[in-house]
Design an enzyme around this catalytic site. Structure first.
Site: not given
Length: 336
Positions: A155, A122-124, A151, A194, A202, A224
């Site tokens: 990763k 993941s980019s996180c 998280y 996400h 929504r 983003r």
């Protein structure tokens, strides 16, 4: 020393179309896209197990599965995932479950002689204030974003395990770091999804219920990057067929050899622009308000995917077109 090849005319890896390919997490957003992409490319011997059929947190169950099924190639997508709310609420589960899944599957792949493994991160994984756009070399150069730190740490552990096994055991394990994903099969849960699928749900519900105002978290200013799941799936098949550890490996400033590669669209939008685009696609014409007292998360997250582009891969689906497709998927799966 840079270990990465610069030759864009890579030779295919010679994966036979009948090879046994295990996709761990084949029912999720990313895994289902990879499964479809493998089928499109003619692979006919795919292996997938649901959580009820195989608990990846159990080392014994995973080892027994590898011994019985004997996969030749593995794509590790299975993970516990969620947005800001889920990451903040289930911090212990996010680090424990993800690390257990990764350790068990990657180790079993080594023990049972898997020819190649592709681990999805993941980019996180990159620092909260990493230089933009983020390069692979920016890993572990600064503090992580606190809201999803558990998280991210899990990763990073998976990436490092692949790197360590490559160096110690001569395995061919590589890691792909996708940016924010969306598309068919996404999670539209009202609390645990996400940002993009959350907006789809929504704004759809607001339109159906005649709600005049929708309140969104944060200021709307963070930037983003988004990638449609089928584009990521094609990137994963490309990596399996055309690259090895040697093609993507590089040595960072500390002398550590790493083997992960960024997968992104190269384009970014503000969360406010994203909300407005989703609202337009859905047909919601009410007011969008922003609650700046709520967290924004990382101010900007744009990945530098030039390494993968030089190897020969490019994304094809633009954001608005992807949102149109994702909304159609939402209506088919959640509104019937």
């Amino acid at each position: 020393m840079n270990l990465q090849t610069t030759d864009s005319k890579l030779q295919t890896s010679g994966i036979a179309k009948g090879s046994r390919i295990y996709v761990a997490g084949h029912r999720g957003l990313v895994g289902s896209g990879i499964w479809r992409a493998l089928e499109r490319h003619g692979y006919s011997n795919l292996i997938g197990k649901t959580h009820d059929e195989l608990d990846l947190i159990s080392q014994q169950a995973v080892n027994d599965f590898f011994a019985a099924e004997k996969p030749e190639y593995v794509v590790l997508v299975a993970a516990k995932v969620g947005g800001i709310v889920a990451n903040s609420t289930y911090r212990g589960q996010f680090i424990y479950e993800n690390m257990m899944i990764e350790m068990n599957v990657i180790h079993a792949a080594k023990e049972h002689g898997v020819k190649k493994l592709l681990f999805l991160g993941s980019s996180c994984i990159y620092p909260k204030m990493a230089p933009q756009p983020m390069l692979e070399e920016h890993l572990l150069t600064g503090p992580l974003e606190p809201t999803n730190e558990p998280y991210a740490i899990a990763k990073i552990a998976g990436i490092r395990l692949c790197d360590a096994y490559n160096r110690q055991y001569g395995t061919d394990f590589i890691s792909a770091m996708p940016t924010n994903m969306y598309g068919p099969g996404d999670n539209y849960h009202p609390q645990n999804s996400h940002v993009l699928p959350a907006f789809i749900r929504r704004f759809h519900e607001a339109k159906e219920q005649g709600v005049e105002k929708v309140e969104c978290w944060g200021s709307g200013s963070p930037l983003r990057e988004f990638l449609y799941s089928d584009d990521l799936a094609e990137a994963c098949v490309f990596l399996l067929e055309n690259t090895s550890y040697a093609d993507v490996a590089f040595e960072d400033e500390t002398g550590t050899v790493q083997s992960h590669v960024n997968v992104g669209s190269g384009k970014e939008v503000t969360i406010k622009e994203l909300a407005e685009t989703v609202a337009a696609v859905v047909g919601y014409e009410g007011i969008i308000e922003w609650d700046a007292s709520k967290p924004d998360g990382t101010p900007r997250k744009l990945m530098d995917s030039s390494k993968l582009r030089k190897l020969g891969w490019e994304p094809k689906i633009e954001l608005r077109e992807g949102i149109v497709r994702a909304y159609a998927d939402f209506k088919e799966r959640c509104c019937t």
